[in-house]
Design an enzyme around this catalytic site. Structure first.
Site, PDB file in Angstrom:
ATOM      1  N   VAL A   1      61.998  20.019 -38.372  1.00  0.00           N
ATOM      2  CA  VAL A   1      60.653  19.500 -38.586  1.00  0.00           C
ATOM      3  C   VAL A   1      60.723  17.977 -38.596  1.00  0.00           C
ATOM      4  O   VAL A   1      61.519  17.397 -39.334  1.00  0.00           O
ATOM      5  CB  VAL A   1      60.059  20.013 -39.914  1.00  0.00           C
ATOM      6  CG1 VAL A   1      58.637  19.500 -40.101  1.00  0.00           C
ATOM      7  CG2 VAL A   1      60.105  21.534 -39.985  1.00  0.00           C
ATOM      8  N   GLU A   2      59.906  17.364 -37.773  1.00  0.00           N
ATOM      9  CA  GLU A   2      59.782  15.908 -37.731  1.00  0.00           C
ATOM     10  C   GLU A   2      58.400  15.556 -38.270  1.00  0.00           C
ATOM     11  O   GLU A   2      57.401  16.121 -37.832  1.00  0.00           O
ATOM     12  CB  GLU A   2      59.925  15.413 -36.291  1.00  0.00           C
ATOM     13  CG  GLU A   2      59.714  13.931 -36.115  1.00  0.00           C
ATOM     14  CD  GLU A   2      59.779  13.484 -34.645  1.00  0.00           C
ATOM     15  OE1 GLU A   2      59.578  12.286 -34.403  1.00  0.00           O
ATOM     16  OE2 GLU A   2      59.997  14.340 -33.755  1.00  0.00           O
ATOM     17  N   ILE A   3      58.350  14.646 -39.230  1.00  0.00           N
ATOM     18  CA  ILE A   3      57.076  14.141 -39.736  1.00  0.00           C
ATOM     19  C   ILE A   3      57.017  12.669 -39.366  1.00  0.00           C
ATOM     20  O   ILE A   3      57.971  11.923 -39.625  1.00  0.00           O
ATOM     21  CB  ILE A   3      56.940  14.298 -41.265  1.00  0.00           C
ATOM     22  CG1 ILE A   3      57.189  15.749 -41.707  1.00  0.00           C
ATOM     23  CG2 ILE A   3      55.569  13.792 -41.735  1.00  0.00           C
ATOM     24  CD1 ILE A   3      56.111  16.717 -41.321  1.00  0.00           C
TER      25      ILE A   3
ATOM     26  N   SER B   1      59.686   8.192 -38.057  1.00  0.00           N
ATOM     27  CA  SER B   1      59.841   9.624 -38.287  1.00  0.00           C
ATOM     28  C   SER B   1      60.955   9.929 -39.262  1.00  0.00           C
ATOM     29  O   SER B   1      61.948   9.192 -39.345  1.00  0.00           O
ATOM     30  CB  SER B   1      60.173  10.339 -36.970  1.00  0.00           C
ATOM     31  OG  SER B   1      59.144  10.217 -36.033  1.00  0.00           O
TER      32      SER B   1
END
Length: 126
Positions: A119-121, A108
Site C-alpha cells: 500500500v502506497e499513501i 509517498s
C-alpha cells in the site's frame, strides 16, 4: 474516455481482519450489503473485498491474497498518515520518498496490509 477509478477488488484471507486494519489505520468506512462483497469506502471510491473461497462472479482469473500493489491519495497531511501507522504498529517499508503520480510530484510512504499487499499513501506536492 475514462474519467477515474470507481473501485478495485482485493482478495483477502479474512474480511474481518482486513476491515479492522483499514478502518483503524486509515479511517476507511465499512459497507456491508446483502449478496454483495464487503466494501471499504473512502472519498468517492471503494475497495471491494473477496475472501478466499468466497469470491463473487465475475472475478480475476487467479484471485490471490497479497497480490495487490496500489496507491491511495491522502486527504490529510502525510505526517498524519505516518503518525497513524506508527500508533498502530504498522511498519513503514519505504518513505517518505518523492514519486510522480498521475497529477504530478508527490511524497509517498509504503507499508503492507494484513495480506502483505503493498500500500502506497501519497500527498501531492503541488
Amino acid at each position: 474516455m475514462i474519467d477515474g477509478i470507481d473501485h478495485f477488488v482485493l482478495t483477502v484471507r479474512s474480511v474481518e481482519a482486513t476491515c479492522d486494519f483499514y478502518q483503524r489505520v486509515l479511517g476507511l468506512r465499512r459497507l456491508d450489503e446483502p449478496n454483495r462483497p464487503t466494501a471499504l469506502l473512502f472519498g468517492s471510491q471503494k475497495i471491494n473485498l473477496h475472501e478466499v473461497g468466497r469470491t463473487f462472479e465475475p472475478k480475476a482469473k487467479t484471485p490471490t491474497p497479497g497480490a495487490g500493489d496500489f496507491c491511495l491519495v491522502a486527504a490529510v497531511p502525510l505526517a498524519d498518515i505516518r503518525a497513524s501507522l506508527e500508533a498502530n504498529g504498522v511498519a513503514i517499508e519505504l518513505g517518505p520518498v518523492e514519486r510522480t503520480g498521475a497529477r504530478g510530484r508527490m511524497m509517498s510512504v509504503y507499508f503492507r496490509d494484513p495480506d502483505e499487499n503493498l500500500v502506497e499513501i501519497s500527498e501531492y506536492l503541488e
